[in-house]
Scaffold this motif. Sequence first.
Motif, mmCIF file in Angstrom:
data_model
loop_
_atom_site.group_PDB
_atom_site.id
_atom_site.type_symbol
_atom_site.label_atom_id
_atom_site.label_comp_id
_atom_site.label_asym_id
_atom_site.label_seq_id
_atom_site.Cartn_x
_atom_site.Cartn_y
_atom_site.Cartn_z
ATOM 1 N N TYR A 1 0.847 -1.179 0.000
ATOM 2 C CA TYR A 1 0.000 0.000 0.000
ATOM 3 C C TYR A 1 0.887 1.234 0.000
ATOM 4 C CZ TYR A 1 -3.701 -3.229 1.452
ATOM 5 O OH TYR A 1 -4.585 -4.261 1.516
ATOM 6 N N TYR A 2 0.370 2.333 -0.493
ATOM 7 C CA TYR A 2 1.092 3.593 -0.435
ATOM 8 C C TYR A 2 0.106 4.711 -0.163
ATOM 9 C CZ TYR A 2 -0.543 5.289 -4.987
ATOM 10 O OH TYR A 2 -1.314 5.751 -6.024
ATOM 11 N N THR A 3 0.626 5.826 0.339
ATOM 12 C CA THR A 3 -0.195 7.009 0.554
ATOM 13 C C THR A 3 0.673 8.238 0.356
ATOM 14 O OG1 THR A 3 -1.640 8.177 2.088
ATOM 15 C CG2 THR A 3 0.297 7.120 3.033
ATOM 16 N N ARG B 1 -1.906 12.937 3.018
ATOM 17 C CA ARG B 1 -3.115 12.177 3.304
ATOM 18 C C ARG B 1 -3.032 11.522 4.668
ATOM 19 N NH1 ARG B 1 -7.538 13.126 -0.056
ATOM 20 N NH2 ARG B 1 -6.806 13.341 -2.218
ATOM 21 N N ILE C 1 -3.880 8.132 6.950
ATOM 22 C CA ILE C 1 -3.885 6.703 6.655
ATOM 23 C C ILE C 1 -5.299 6.147 6.556
ATOM 24 C CG2 ILE C 1 -3.751 6.011 9.082
ATOM 25 C CD1 ILE C 1 -1.888 3.761 8.178
ATOM 26 N N GLY D 1 -6.364 7.773 2.796
ATOM 27 C CA GLY D 1 -5.440 7.970 1.677
ATOM 28 C C GLY D 1 -4.653 6.742 1.295
ATOM 29 N N LEU D 2 -4.902 5.599 1.927
ATOM 30 C CA LEU D 2 -4.139 4.392 1.662
ATOM 31 C C LEU D 2 -4.648 3.726 0.386
ATOM 32 C CD1 LEU D 2 -1.798 3.183 3.265
ATOM 33 C CD2 LEU D 2 -3.408 1.532 4.222
ATOM 34 N N LYS D 3 -3.715 3.413 -0.561
ATOM 35 C CA LYS D 3 -4.092 2.809 -1.845
ATOM 36 C C LYS D 3 -3.294 1.536 -2.067
ATOM 37 C CE LYS D 3 -5.542 7.035 -4.207
ATOM 38 N NZ LYS D 3 -5.424 7.829 -5.447
ATOM 39 N N ALA E 1 -7.477 13.570 -3.735
ATOM 40 C CA ALA E 1 -7.202 12.356 -2.976
ATOM 41 C C ALA E 1 -8.465 11.807 -2.327
ATOM 42 C CB ALA E 1 -6.143 12.640 -1.914
ATOM 43 N N ALA F 1 -10.139 8.163 -2.855
ATOM 44 C CA ALA F 1 -10.384 7.251 -1.732
ATOM 45 C C ALA F 1 -11.818 6.757 -1.741
ATOM 46 C CB ALA F 1 -10.067 7.951 -0.418
ATOM 47 N N ASP G 1 1.032 6.347 12.444
ATOM 48 C CA ASP G 1 1.015 7.249 11.306
ATOM 49 C C ASP G 1 2.045 8.361 11.462
ATOM 50 O OD1 ASP G 1 -0.990 5.706 10.389
ATOM 51 O OD2 ASP G 1 -2.615 7.094 10.942
ATOM 52 N N CYS H 1 3.768 9.574 8.154
ATOM 53 C CA CYS H 1 3.026 10.636 7.487
ATOM 54 C C CYS H 1 3.699 11.981 7.735
ATOM 55 C CB CYS H 1 1.586 10.679 7.988
ATOM 56 S SG CYS H 1 0.667 9.177 7.553
#
Length: 737
Positions: free
Chosen positions: A14-16, A20, A22, A25-27, A119, A123, A148, A152
Amino acid sequence: MLQGLGLPKESMIYYTMPIRDISNGLKLVEGDKAVLDMLKCHDEFGVILLYIVSPKMVDEEALNELTEDVDIQGEQLKNNNTENEVQKDADGQGKKDEGMGEAPNRNVSEVVEENNEDAEKDAEAGSESDSEHEWSNFGDSDEDSINDSDFCINVNNVEEEDINDGIGQGGPTTSRPAQAEANDKGTKTAEDNDQSSDYQPSDDLDSMSSSDEDGPSRPKYPVFNKSRDLERAELKLGMKFASAAEFRTLLRNNAISSGYDFYFVKNDGDRVTVKCKKDSLGQKISCGWRVHASWNAYEECFQIKSLQSEHKCGRQFKNNQATSSWIANKYLDQLRDDPTWGTSAMKKTMRRDLCIDVSKSQIYRAKRKAKEVIIGSNREQFMKLWDYCNIIRLRNPGSLAFLHVERPHPELAPVFQRIFVSYDAQIKGLKQGCRPIIGIDGCFLKGSFGGQLISAIGRDGINQMFPIAVAVVEAELKDSWNWFLTNLLQAIGPVEAHGWTFISDRQKGLVEVFDGLLPGVDHRFCVQHMYNNFKEQFKGKVLKDLLWEAATSYTVQDWEKSMQKIKDANVVAYEWLMKVPPRIWTRAYFRPDIKCDLLCNNMCEAWNRTILDARELPIIDLMEKIRRQVMTRFQEKRQYMERQHGILCPKVQGKLEEIKGKARYCEPLWAGETIYEVQCNGRQYTVNLAAGTCECRQWDVTGIPCKHAVSAIYKAKLDPEEFVHKYFLKETYIRNI
């Protein structure tokens, strides 16, 4: 990516974005489109946060290498996309993306707000698919929990000038990261400390850079140039190489010049990772020096992906990277210019120039390897002898080059035995400008294959050696001597036509060859070698002086008197000498037409000393060095004679001047026509100026008037120089030698 990290396929990445949260914004990185979106996100913010869910621990070293590769390859992919967009705008077939348009009046807060809105939409659109993987429970796990705050980045804590550097002034709102932009502007960021800002590509790479109107800007990373960068031995982040071997070469030079050793963590065709040697010793304080390079498939080159160039340890004088092969290549030119460069001198030079200590055995091996490069392989040169002989005959008409080989069986390759070479200039010079006396001698070769070098040497008008022919044979055997003399007579002509006289040390087998091949030929024996054999049985200065008195006698009467003295001193010594024919060792029996009273074969000895360095070379290099020595010798002697005054050769003129001084003790009486009677020291001598003879036989044998003849010449009111034989004239030497 999962394979590079050593993770199983069921693992998830996963990345963000740093702005963002967590929670929204986590993808998930799934498929090529997701990877491209992640790279775009990296371009916008300069950093992205990765989360990996896997039942297996991540290899830290593999993670470092992977992130290094992604960082550089992502930059190259971005540059390629930029080039395509520039080309589309030029052709009118495309336009920039919405986020890349010009926005000169937009401030930082507007950019951040717009990114937040985008973003949130992403999401919401992906919430359904994300829930299938239960990503929302990732942050609530009791095991390996991640805060985070550790990953972050709070956008409020980012200084406005740093973000402006990433966006650019008057440029696109979303751009490359700050480091890439700073490099394009010619500045140097903290993350790119190791890249030299004054790097100038070579002329061959000038076409890669152009103005804004012509296309993309100058490449960010330097390209390794062997002729320029190998001497500098400087490692730079992002430097590109043609292969891993080229990178290792520069790495070795860098380690030696900087005074630090290294060891390989990984070393294969696709990637190379090295660390400081001190880190492998288990010391408490780590040096930290590290270089990682791997294959860049996008640009098809080997590239430095990570570089920590500062050493925390001290310099060392012992460096294992200075191998014998490296030393041989480093000092190849010096060893080519001076093959006699000593081992101790070479060791001191390396310590002074490179600050390293090497053993003498390394120097010996390095010199041997350099010698192989300089002179080539012996075996390879033997295979080229047929072509070498053909080239001699083709390029030098009138020259002779013969090769003799043995083939025990028709199916086996021929084995080299002998080679004979005599050039046209040597043959003509002997016949037209030298006296008909030839010295024969042999010497050992110092190469790995051994053998003997046989030479035929003449005597020119200034009483110096005149090389005629050379041959390389297996040994001084009867068969090899017979082969050499047969080829020599083919080159210079038969004895009957030219009246050749030979002088030698009477080596083993040579006397038998002369008796069989040239019966009755005038073959002198070197008196120095005869005396060396004589003194083994008969010692003492008295016998030595009497032997040389007999050898230097010009008349038979004087020789008989000297032999009687030897008989009176030692009958056995007299009998030993009488067994040797007098015509081969005393001047009293030398032929007068030769015009040479030479008793020792010193011209061959001088020749062997001249070619001393060549005798250790491979066979073709040996023959070529001899050819060059003969060629330059002929030209230098010719120029030397052209600068001289008078009609005689300088040495002969000097000898004649000494004889003129002795002539004052002689009293000549004219007996009619050209005949004179000369009284000197109580003895009478008859001189015939027309015949060029004197009863002392010195003028007859040497061709230079003796003191009796000079006194008669002065009595006739003539010039003694006019009575010297033509062999010693300056004109004869220049015209024929």
